[in-house]
Design an enzyme around this catalytic site. Structure first.
Site, PDB file in Angstrom:
ATOM      1  N   ASP A  38      -6.355 -20.038 -27.883  1.00  0.00           N
ATOM      2  CA  ASP A  38      -6.449 -19.012 -26.853  1.00  0.00           C
ATOM      3  C   ASP A  38      -6.674 -19.689 -25.500  1.00  0.00           C
ATOM      4  OD1 ASP A  38      -8.976 -19.899 -27.546  1.00  0.00           O
ATOM      5  OD2 ASP A  38      -9.943 -17.984 -27.130  1.00  0.00           O
ATOM      6  N   ASP A  69      -9.132 -20.479 -23.585  1.00  0.00           N
ATOM      7  CA  ASP A  69     -10.127 -21.545 -23.399  1.00  0.00           C
ATOM      8  C   ASP A  69     -10.287 -22.421 -24.630  1.00  0.00           C
ATOM      9  OD1 ASP A  69     -11.468 -19.696 -25.012  1.00  0.00           O
ATOM     10  OD2 ASP A  69     -13.391 -19.999 -24.013  1.00  0.00           O
ATOM     11  N   SER A 119     -11.450 -16.387 -21.901  1.00  0.00           N
ATOM     12  CA  SER A 119     -10.999 -16.671 -23.257  1.00  0.00           C
ATOM     13  C   SER A 119      -9.619 -16.085 -23.530  1.00  0.00           C
ATOM     14  CB  SER A 119     -12.047 -16.156 -24.247  1.00  0.00           C
ATOM     15  OG  SER A 119     -11.797 -16.580 -25.549  1.00  0.00           O
ATOM     16  N   ASP A 176     -11.334 -22.133 -27.669  1.00  0.00           N
ATOM     17  CA  ASP A 176     -12.410 -22.133 -28.666  1.00  0.00           C
ATOM     18  C   ASP A 176     -11.957 -21.469 -29.959  1.00  0.00           C
ATOM     19  OD1 ASP A 176     -12.408 -19.524 -27.745  1.00  0.00           O
ATOM     20  OD2 ASP A 176     -14.549 -19.448 -27.275  1.00  0.00           O
TER      21      ASP A 176
END
Length: 444
Positions: free
Chosen positions: A240, A242, A101, A244
């Site tokens: 960010d 990833d 992340s 999410d």
């Protein structure tokens, strides 16, 4: 050993804490727990973010899944919410996302989704861990029972088509700068926003495996703030590694955080009748200003522990339609089973286009109270957080604030940190109390 699973999957320094061997064990264990062969040959969706260690860990995860008799649908580099969506879309038994992340490049992680793209609860994680560490037997098929691997060439297109169904209003006329953090959304985020009609300026969208989150994205907004002002854009969006998460920047370069984004979306969904029971679900980290804004708008606010999976549990328990975190995780259950930064960006810009109002004006419905967050590195986060000395210091700070603020101290879910957060009507007071508490934490 400590518990493998943190707030959001298994995470650590790649090749030291999160090794290929551990990744294989966790994936094989997840397959054993989540993929029953009784209903036919099970499948798993596997995706990753662009960090270099993801290549190694992807190979290990695929090996672990196939060794347990699960066929793998490899979707390549895609955001975490895309993997969750595709897990449901392909009717897979589970999904695995390899990503740390917002963490620095040397870290990596393994996020696991159950059938339908849902995050796991603690009990299921404990069962997977029991298999992974060898206290429960795992499956070991042979011959034709070993899983096979197939690359999914249209995975990104499937996800983009899904995002298009969530668009509340065309974005024609809006100019947005999107910071992709050199991460998993570097291709799909600009594509999704352009398809919706926005004029898109993409920055930090050239991942090379080593530059993910490097002074960019949702944890480093400076380059986005500068670019928004330089280009005269209507807003900026920051994802960010990833994707999410989504944070925003207004036309003047000022931050619009997750609490403000939730305020904008909650008011819009209240007006359109989409906000079930006029209720928003947020975590204990959300600013007191959000509580005040929701109360004034006639919207109930339910709080949960930190982590979007806890927000999701709260949403599912009440059948609610909007939740999220100050950090930029926003969950819209009608369109996804996890936080989705690109979806959030689409809905936020959709509200701007629908009302014709700038994001600064929309976000002004919430006044953020001064909040100071200090991260303290410690050797044992849980022992320190439970220390009587620390608890006494917290109680003293709370007495100083009375009903004009609050104190929150909690161990990080992903790192050996204790997070000290103080809110007060006066910034200097909040800073003094936070620094004093942080000093106490560091001394234990």
């Amino acid at each position: 050993m400590g518990r493998l699973f943190g707030t959001d999957g298994v995470r650590g320094l790649a090749n030291t804490e999160l090794t290929a061997e551990l990744a294989l064990q966790v994936a094989s264990a997840a397959a054993t727990v989540l993929a029953s062969p009784d209903s036919g040959r099970p499948t798993a969706v596997v995706g990753r973010d662009p960090r270099a260690s993801g290549e190694m860990l992807e190979a290990a995860v695929v090996a672990g899944l196939t060794s347990a008799g699960v066929d793998v649908l490899n979707v390549g580099v895609l955001p975490t919410p895309a993997v969750a969506y595709l897990t449901a879309d392909f009717d897979a038994a589970l999904g695995v996302m390899i990503s740390a992340s917002h963490n620095p490049m040397p870290d990596n992680g393994i996020k696991i989704f159950a059938a339908g793209g849902h995050k796991l609860d603690d009990e299921v994680e404990d069962r997977i861990e029991a298999v992974a560490v060898g206290t429960t037997t795992k499956r070991a098929p042979t011959g034709a029972g070993i899983g096979r691997v197939r690359v999914v060439p249209d995975a990104a297109e499937r996800y983009l088509q899904h995002l298009s169904t969530a668009l509340s209003h065309r974005l024609d006329g809006l100019t947005v700068v999107v910071d992709c953090a050199h991460g998993a959304a570097s291709a799909v985020a600009p594509t999704a926003y352009r398809a919706a009609g926005a004029n898109v300026i993409a920055i930090n969208a050239r991942p090379d495996g080593l530059n993910i989150n490097d002074n960019c994205g949702s944890t480093h907004l400076e380059s986005l703030q500068k670019a928004v002002v330089e280009h005269g854009a209507d807003l900026g969006l920051a994802h960010d590694g990833d994707a999410d998460r989504c944070l925003a920047v207004d036309a003047g370069g000022s931050l619009v955080d997750g609490d403000a984004i939730m305020t904008v979306l909650a008011l819009g969904m209240r007006d359109s009748g989409e906000l079930v029971d006029n209720t928003l679900v947020a975590t204990v980290m959300s600013n007191l200003g959000l509580h005040i804004a929701m109360r004034e708008a006639g919207i109930s606010l339910i709080t949960t522990a930190v982590g979007d999976r806890y927000v999701l549990e709260g949403l599912r328990a009440g059948g609610f339609t909007l939740g999220g975190e100050q950090s930029g995780h926003v969950v819209l259950p009608a369109f996804g089973t996890t936080g989705d930064g690109v979806l959030t960006g689409l809905r936020l810009m959709g509200r701007m286009a629908q009302t014709g109002r700038p994001i600064a004006d929309l976000a002004a419905a919430m006044t953020t109270l001064p909040q100071v967050l200090v991260n303290v590195k410690v050797a044992d986060k849980r022992a320190v957080a439970a220390s009587p000395v620390v608890l006494d210091a917290v109680a003293a700070a709370e007495r100083s604030l009375g009903d004009q603020g609050r104190v929150l101290l909690r161990p990080s879910g992903t790192e050996q940190l204790v997070r000290v957060m103080v809110e007060a009507s006066d910034l200097d007071l909040a800073r003094r109390l936070a620094d004093k508490l942080a000093g106490t934490v560091a001394s234990v």
